[in-house]
Every structure is written in C-alpha cells, then in structure tokens.
Design a protein around this motif. Structure first.
Motif, mmCIF file in Angstrom:
data_model
loop_
_atom_site.group_PDB
_atom_site.id
_atom_site.type_symbol
_atom_site.label_atom_id
_atom_site.label_comp_id
_atom_site.label_asym_id
_atom_site.label_seq_id
_atom_site.Cartn_x
_atom_site.Cartn_y
_atom_site.Cartn_z
ATOM 1 N N TYR A 133 -27.932 27.296 58.116
ATOM 2 C CA TYR A 133 -29.338 27.499 58.494
ATOM 3 C C TYR A 133 -30.165 26.348 57.924
ATOM 4 O O TYR A 133 -29.879 25.852 56.834
ATOM 5 N N THR A 134 -31.215 25.955 58.671
ATOM 6 C CA THR A 134 -32.020 24.803 58.290
ATOM 7 C C THR A 134 -33.358 25.259 57.733
ATOM 8 O O THR A 134 -34.160 25.833 58.492
ATOM 9 N N PRO A 135 -33.626 25.044 56.458
ATOM 10 C CA PRO A 135 -34.915 25.480 55.910
ATOM 11 C C PRO A 135 -36.087 24.809 56.625
ATOM 12 O O PRO A 135 -35.998 23.652 57.048
ATOM 13 N N GLY B 258 -30.029 21.934 69.415
ATOM 14 C CA GLY B 258 -30.019 23.177 70.194
ATOM 15 C C GLY B 258 -28.595 23.650 70.392
ATOM 16 O O GLY B 258 -27.697 23.230 69.656
ATOM 17 N N PRO B 259 -28.364 24.507 71.403
ATOM 18 C CA PRO B 259 -26.987 24.937 71.668
ATOM 19 C C PRO B 259 -26.104 23.706 71.940
ATOM 20 O O PRO B 259 -26.594 22.693 72.464
ATOM 21 N N VAL B 260 -24.832 23.812 71.622
ATOM 22 C CA VAL B 260 -23.941 22.644 71.717
ATOM 23 C C VAL B 260 -23.986 21.975 73.105
ATOM 24 O O VAL B 260 -24.140 20.754 73.194
ATOM 25 N N PRO B 261 -23.914 22.740 74.221
ATOM 26 C CA PRO B 261 -23.950 22.057 75.530
ATOM 27 C C PRO B 261 -25.272 21.311 75.748
ATOM 28 O O PRO B 261 -25.293 20.232 76.345
ATOM 29 N N PHE B 262 -26.358 21.865 75.242
ATOM 30 C CA PHE B 262 -27.672 21.226 75.348
ATOM 31 C C PHE B 262 -27.626 19.865 74.631
ATOM 32 O O PHE B 262 -28.052 18.843 75.160
ATOM 33 N N SER C 163 -28.424 13.547 66.382
ATOM 34 C CA SER C 163 -28.260 14.985 66.661
ATOM 35 C C SER C 163 -27.984 15.689 65.340
ATOM 36 O O SER C 163 -27.230 15.187 64.510
ATOM 37 N N PHE C 164 -28.618 16.822 65.166
ATOM 38 C CA PHE C 164 -28.433 17.580 63.911
ATOM 39 C C PHE C 164 -27.136 18.379 64.031
ATOM 40 O O PHE C 164 -26.913 19.057 65.036
ATOM 41 N N THR C 165 -26.307 18.262 63.026
ATOM 42 C CA THR C 165 -24.985 18.866 63.099
ATOM 43 C C THR C 165 -24.613 19.533 61.788
ATOM 44 O O THR C 165 -25.222 19.277 60.760
HETATM 45 P P1 NAD Z 1 -31.280 30.016 73.710
HETATM 46 O O1 NAD Z 1 -29.989 30.594 74.173
HETATM 47 O O2 NAD Z 1 -32.467 30.906 73.647
HETATM 48 O O3 NAD Z 1 -31.582 28.745 74.613
HETATM 49 C C1 NAD Z 1 -32.733 27.943 74.438
HETATM 50 C C2 NAD Z 1 -32.743 26.893 75.499
HETATM 51 O O4 NAD Z 1 -31.620 26.042 75.343
HETATM 52 C C3 NAD Z 1 -32.619 27.422 76.920
HETATM 53 O O5 NAD Z 1 -33.858 27.843 77.416
HETATM 54 C C4 NAD Z 1 -32.104 26.202 77.651
HETATM 55 O O6 NAD Z 1 -33.134 25.315 77.986
HETATM 56 C C5 NAD Z 1 -31.233 25.525 76.592
HETATM 57 N N1 NAD Z 1 -29.830 25.846 76.833
HETATM 58 C C6 NAD Z 1 -29.179 26.973 76.461
HETATM 59 N N2 NAD Z 1 -27.903 26.913 76.871
HETATM 60 C C7 NAD Z 1 -27.753 25.739 77.521
HETATM 61 C C8 NAD Z 1 -26.674 25.106 78.179
HETATM 62 N N3 NAD Z 1 -25.474 25.688 78.250
HETATM 63 N N4 NAD Z 1 -26.869 23.890 78.710
HETATM 64 C C9 NAD Z 1 -28.085 23.285 78.640
HETATM 65 N N5 NAD Z 1 -29.146 23.840 78.040
HETATM 66 C C10 NAD Z 1 -28.981 25.042 77.498
HETATM 67 O O7 NAD Z 1 -31.107 29.301 72.290
HETATM 68 P P2 NAD Z 1 -30.892 29.969 70.882
HETATM 69 O O8 NAD Z 1 -30.237 31.310 71.059
HETATM 70 O O9 NAD Z 1 -32.160 29.898 70.127
HETATM 71 O O10 NAD Z 1 -29.791 29.037 70.231
HETATM 72 C C11 NAD Z 1 -30.128 27.884 69.522
HETATM 73 C C12 NAD Z 1 -28.890 27.066 69.247
HETATM 74 O O11 NAD Z 1 -29.276 25.986 68.408
HETATM 75 C C13 NAD Z 1 -27.757 27.802 68.567
HETATM 76 O O12 NAD Z 1 -26.570 27.457 69.239
HETATM 77 C C14 NAD Z 1 -27.739 27.223 67.173
HETATM 78 O O13 NAD Z 1 -26.431 27.167 66.633
HETATM 79 C C15 NAD Z 1 -28.292 25.834 67.385
HETATM 80 N N6 NAD Z 1 -28.948 25.289 66.181
HETATM 81 C C16 NAD Z 1 -28.431 24.168 65.649
HETATM 82 C C17 NAD Z 1 -29.011 23.625 64.533
HETATM 83 C C18 NAD Z 1 -28.448 22.351 63.928
HETATM 84 O O14 NAD Z 1 -28.992 21.830 62.989
HETATM 85 N N7 NAD Z 1 -27.364 21.825 64.444
HETATM 86 C C19 NAD Z 1 -30.154 24.212 63.974
HETATM 87 C C20 NAD Z 1 -30.648 25.369 64.545
HETATM 88 C C21 NAD Z 1 -30.046 25.913 65.674
#
Ligand code: NAD
Ligand code: FAD
Length: 558
Positions: free
Chosen positions: A363-365, A531-535, A555-557
């Motif tokens: 989780y990211t503070p 965001g989500p990995v595919p995004f 990209s944040f990972t």
């Molecule tokens: P969500 O499912 O509500 O989706 C939010 C938006 O992401 C969607 O409206 C869409 O625009 C886009 N999206 C979702 N799936 C997609 C796909 N397959 N292809 C393209 N775009 C897509 O999102 P959520 O439930 O809030 O999930 C957030 C994600 O972010 C989680 O997977 C979480 O692990 C990740 N995350 C990563 C970090 C990091 O630092 N790496 C930090 C916080 C969250």
C-alpha cells in the motif's frame, strides 16, 4: 531505462507483467482462490508426497521434477513441490512452469519478491538444496559471520557478496551521559535525510537501517540495559552523520552498548538484506532436515514467525474515514520507538494472518490532503501513516482489513520503491496517468512537486475510473486546479452511469497523444503511470509508440 525492475519493454507476457509491477491475474477455476488454497494447506493432506519428511535435494533430483503433474521449484535454497498449487496460482500455471525443476529465485524476485511464499507454501516444502560451498573467492561480505559465506550452491553469487562500496563502508560509535545513550552512525555519504534512516527499538533491541543509495547499513544490537520508549533521531545532512538518542531507564553506567544481533554492522545491497534474513530461516531448516520424522506442528510454528525478509513493526489504527463508497483512509500511528518516513512514490507492506497464513500486500501512503505543504514535513508525517485503501468485498486482504477496529494493531513493513526525487528535480512538465487506487502514489508526488520544483510549468493528471462515484478526492483535485494554475485534472470514466458527464473511455493512444503534449519544444518531461496491471502495460506501450523515451516514463511497481 524505464524505472521498472524487469526489462522495460519485454517480449514475453509474463515479463511484461513483472515490468508493470505485479502479477497479472489469470481467471482461476471456482474453488481455487487464495482462501481455498489456505484451506487445503490446513486440511492435513500430504501436499509434498513425502509424508512430512524433509529431504536434501541435489540439482539432479530437482531437475527430474519439471512437469506440470510433478513440479518442484527451488526458492532461496529451499525446494517446494508446487504441483498441488498450480491451479491456485494467480499468475497461472505457465508462469510457475518457467521455473519447474530449477531455481526460481530470480523469476520470483522479478514478479513478487514481497509475497510471503514461506508461509503460503509451507506445506509444500520438500527440503533444502544439498549444501555446496561457493567456488573459491576472494570476496568478503562485511561483518558477516563465517557460516553465512557458505551458501547454497544455487544461490547466485552476486546476490550475496558485494564489495564494490568497501571504501564507503559506514561505521558506528556510541557514548553516554548519566541519562542518555547516543549511538552515532558515520554513513560517509553527503545529502543524508531523515527518509534514509529507519530506526526501531523493540523488545530491548535496537535496529537502525541506513539506506545509502542501493545499499543498506544495518546496526542491530540487543541493548545492555532498558531504555525508554521514545527515541530521537538527528541527521547532520552535510556530513552524513546519524545520531540516535536513547533515554536510559535506570541511571547506571553502561560498560558496552549491547550484544550484536543477526546481520549487525553489515553493509550490503538493499535487495540482499532479505536474503540474509531468509538464510537464517534456511539454517533453521538445515538443522532439522536430517530429522526424518520432522514434527509438522513445529514446522508450522516456525514458519508462522515469518521470514519474508521484510522488517515489520505493529502500528495502531487511530482513525478510519470514508473517501468513497468503497475506499477508506486508514490512519496508523507508528510506535514511539520507530522512526520511519516513507519517501514520495514508495510503498509499505501490510501483513495480516488470515486463516493461519501470513498474507502480505503493498500500500502507498498518502498525505492527509492535497493541501499539504511539503516544505517542512509536519510532525504528523513522521509519526503517522495514512493509507487510502479500496475494500473489495471478495478481496482476501481488504475484506479482513475492513474489520480492524480503532485501537487495533497491524504490522507495517519498511518502505520500498524505485521512484527517486531526482527524477523531478529540474522537471518542466509532469503528466500523471492514474486509474482507481493507482491515484495513491500521485498524492504525495503532487504535493511534493507543486511545492518544491521551481522549474515546473505544468502538472496534468488524467484520472481513469469506472463511475463518477469512484473518483477519489474529486473535490480536492478540483480545488487544487483552481488554486494552482500549473495543475489541471481530467476525469475519464469507463462505465459512466449517466451520459454526458465528462470524457468516457479507457486508456488509448488517441487520448494520450492529446494529453501528454510538452508545454514547449524539448521541455523536460516525466510521465507517471499507475493502476491495474493491464492499464499500466498499455500506458507504457502507448507512450513508447508516441516517442517518449524510457527515462521519461515511470511506472509505480512493487
Ligand atoms: P478499477 O477496477 O476501479 O479500474 C479503474 C480504471 O482502470 C477503469 O475505469 C479503467 O479505466 C482502468 N482499467 C481497469 N482495468 C483495465 C484494463 N484491463 N485495461 C485497461 N484499463 C483498465 O481499479 P481499482 O479496483 O481501483 O484497482 C486499482 C489497481 O491499481 C489495482 O490493481 C492496484 O493493485 C493498483 N495499484 C498499484 C499501485 C502501485 O504503486 N503499483 C498503487 C495503488 C494501486
Ligand atoms: P484480492 O483478493 O487480490 O482481490 C482483488 C479483486 O480481484 C477482487 O475483486 C477479487 O474478486 C479479484 N480477483 C482476485 N483474484 C482473481 C483472479 N485470479 N482472477 C480474477 N479476479 C480475481 N491498493 C489500495 O487500495 N491502496 C493503495 O495504496 C495500494 N497501493 C499499492 C501499491 C503497490 C506497489 C501495489 C502493487 C498495489 C497496491 N494496491 C493498493 C493494491 C493492493 O496491494 C491489493 O492488491 C488490493 O488491496 C487488493 O487486495 P485483496 O487481497 O483485498 O484483494
């Protein structure tokens, strides 16, 4: 280079997943969730086929178990029979098969080093690799006990030994007055700051981890006498001196600071710190591996202590407030005896025991709001962690987290992350592409750049959500855009409830080509994606196609 652990634009699907910082999920059959796996491990079923025996495994023996219906994998010198786990692996069986009959440590570290496999796979443990000393080497590892140099034959040498920074090896000293004990660390590095030092005093032991670029200098001592809970940390930035002031409980002279504990006075790569912790776990197994009728209960207890290599302390939940219908702000208070400040763009891991198995998630503070002034980190920032967490009703970890009550404790790890403030120091344009809770790393980043980066001309956030109700801190973002003319925000909805409420769609090349335009030719730009990995994967690909260099994309990972 893109700031991701794996090759930036890798060829294979699984490597891409690693680049995007996590596991891409494959659909699992019904009855094959993590919770189902935990239940199976508790059922008493013999998952290794060895009736609870632990054995020594040679390389030749390991290589024989390389099929889907008979698959053994070595991780950090311990061998697991992962055959029964195949159908439960969120990354799919093909991903596991890449390490079948071989050492999967590097692959594992690329994708999910932080996952507590020791706990998750404890019932699949076959034994350890047969010990084999490393080839003769003149390298030494600072202050490691002799036996730690004898490492498993399959552990890559560069993971263990490193001397390239010998001349810069930090040192420590201590002195006392009637009431105080002061420990001084000479890091020999200029530009130290309080985010680079993590101090914990727990159960009579003092642990100070100084992060010096990619290296960690650890002071780890069982103190001679009791000290009070509150500690003070002073950092002389220019000379790189760190002072930790402890208050004696009893006003008596100390003849020595204390007894050295595991890895005390070691200076190694941060990524190798975990290996040292794991090697103590392996030593423990090694000492038991010859006992053929090994007591399974004892084994379970041992693994329950957790050896994922991350250091944790218990933090108290002091408030829980709603952000949206499914997302909450969790405010955690650090112990008085901990000094931990999470850098911008870095994350921590939370750990919970769920149905007897340790589960760890990153989780990211965030800051408490988008109005924080970063010039002087507030007292609150150094004593509290604020986490913005989406609760998934069917999520293993978050559904459990949601049950935490004010006053309850949760284990929080040291922070990790690849983002460096130097990436934004002379920046002119910053573009942020966030989806859902992928917004979290952008919060501190926004506060930081708008306050500290003088060269900044524009900051634009494109925020992707399913519906309007899902937008995090919408009000605050709009207020910020009104207040600071450099900042602009656009919301893109993928499943809007009403027509005509702003832009619709998902991340695409056409959306990005309009959005990520430099404010002037050749301006210094950074584009952050989360965001989500595919995004994230698609975002990186579109940006590459639009001609942005690897250095211009982060990209944040995990
Ligand atoms: P969500 O499912 O509500 O989706 C939010 C938006 O992401 C969607 O409206 C869409 O625009 C886009 N999206 C979702 N799936 C997609 C796909 N397959 N292809 C393209 N775009 C897509 O999102 P959520 O439930 O809030 O999930 C957030 C994600 O972010 C989680 O997977 C979480 O692990 C990740 N995350 C990563 C970090 C990091 O630092 N790496 C930090 C916080 C969250
Ligand atoms: P999971 O059990 O992982 O399930 C999540 C969702 O996916 C559920 O809807 C579930 O039904 C579905 N699902 C699970 N497995 C599968 C599958 N195999 N196939 C299809 N669907 C499946 N999150 C935040 O909220 N805030 C943060 O600050 C934050 N920071 C993060 C930082 C980093 C570096 C990373 C990598 C992730 C971060 N996350 C953050 C995400 C967080 O780590 C967890 O992944 C998230 O909280 C979900 O955990 P969970 O165990 O509750 O859900």
């Amino acid at each position: 280079m893109l700031n991701v652990p794996a090759p930036a634009f890798p060829a294979s699907g699984s490597q891409q997943r690693a680049a995007a910082g996590g596991r891409s999920k494959v659909p699992l059959k019904p009855g094959r969730s993590l919770m189902d796996w935990i239940r199976l491990t508790k059922s008493g079923k013999d998952l290794t086929g060895l009736k609870g025996r632990l054995i020594e495994v040679t390389e030749e023996e390991l290589a024989k178990h390389s099929k889907k219906d008979d698959c053994w994998i070595c991780i950090r010198g311990l061998v697991y029979n992962v055959t029964p786990y195949m159908e439960y692996h969120p990354g799919g069986d093909d991903e596991l098969m890449r390490a079948a009959g071989a050492d999967g440590t590097d692959l594992f570290d690329q994708v999910h080093r932080w996952v507590n496999y020791e706990s998750m796979l404890k019932e699949c443990l076959v034994g350890r690799m047969a010990l084999k000393p490393l080839a003769a080497t003149t390298e030494t590892c600072c202050a490691l006990p002799e036996e730690k140099k004898l490492l498993n034959g399959m552990l890559p040498k560069n993971k263990v030994l490193d001397t390239s920074s010998k001349d810069l090896t930090p040192s420590y000293d201590w002195f006392q007055t009637d009431y105080l004990v002061t420990v001084v660390i000479y890091t020999k590095q200029k530009g130290m700051n309080s985010e680079m030092v993590i101090v914990d005093h727990q159960d009579g032991s003092l642990r100070v981890d100084s992060i010096l670029r990619d290296y960690s200098y650890l002071l780890h001592i069982e103190l001679s006498y009791a000290v009070q809970e509150d500690i003070t940390v002073h950092i002389a930035e220019k000379v790189g001196k760190v002072e930790i002031v402890l208050k004696k409980k009893d006003n008596i002279p100390w003849s020595k600071l204390g007894q050295p504990l595991n890895s005390h006075n070691s200076f190694i790569k941060c990524t190798d710190r975990a290996l040292l912790v794991c090697s103590s776990a392996r030593d423990h197994i090694a000492s038991n591996v010859s006992i053929l009728s090994y007591n399974l209960n004892e084994r379970s207890c041992f693994w329950m202590q957790g050896y994922s290599g991350l250091y944790y302390r218990k933090c108290k939940l002091i408030s829980k407030t709603e952000v949206t219908h499914d997302t909450k702000l969790f405010c955690l208070m650090l112990p008085q005896s901990t000094h931990l400040q999470v850098p911008v763009g870095h994350h921590v891991y939370l750990k919970q025991i769920i149905a007897g198995t340790e589960i760890v998630k990153p989780y990211t503070p965030v800051s408490c709001s988008l109005k924080s002034d970063f010039k002087e980190p507030s007292h609150h920032d150094s004593t509290h962690l604020i986490l913005m967490i989406k609760i998934y009703p069917s999520g293993l970890f978050t559904s459990e987290l949601d049950h935490l009550q004010i006053g309850d404790y949760i284990s929080v790890s040291n922070s990790e992350g690849s983002f460096k403030k130097s990436q934004v120091q002379t920046l002119e344009d910053l573009f942020l592409l966030a989806a859902g809770t992928g917004f979290t790393p952008m919060v501190k980043l926004l506060n930081y750049v708008l306050t500290n980066v003088c060269s900044l001309r524009t900051v634009k956030l494109m925020f992707f959500n399913k519906t309007e109700d899902d937008i995090l801190w919408r009000n605050q973002l709009e207020q910020l855009a009104l207040k600071d003319k450099r900042f602009e925000v656009q919301f893109i909805l993928s499943e809007p409830k009403k027509e005509g409420t702003g832009k619709q769609g998902k991340i695409s090349s056409s959306l990005l080509s309009e959005f990520v335009k430099r404010s002037k030719k050749d301006s210094k730009v950074l584009i952050c994606v989360c965001g989500p990995v595919p995004f994230t994967e698609q975002g990186i690909q579109f940006l590459q196609d639009l001609g942005y260099s690897k250095e211009e994309v982060h990209s944040f990972t995990a």
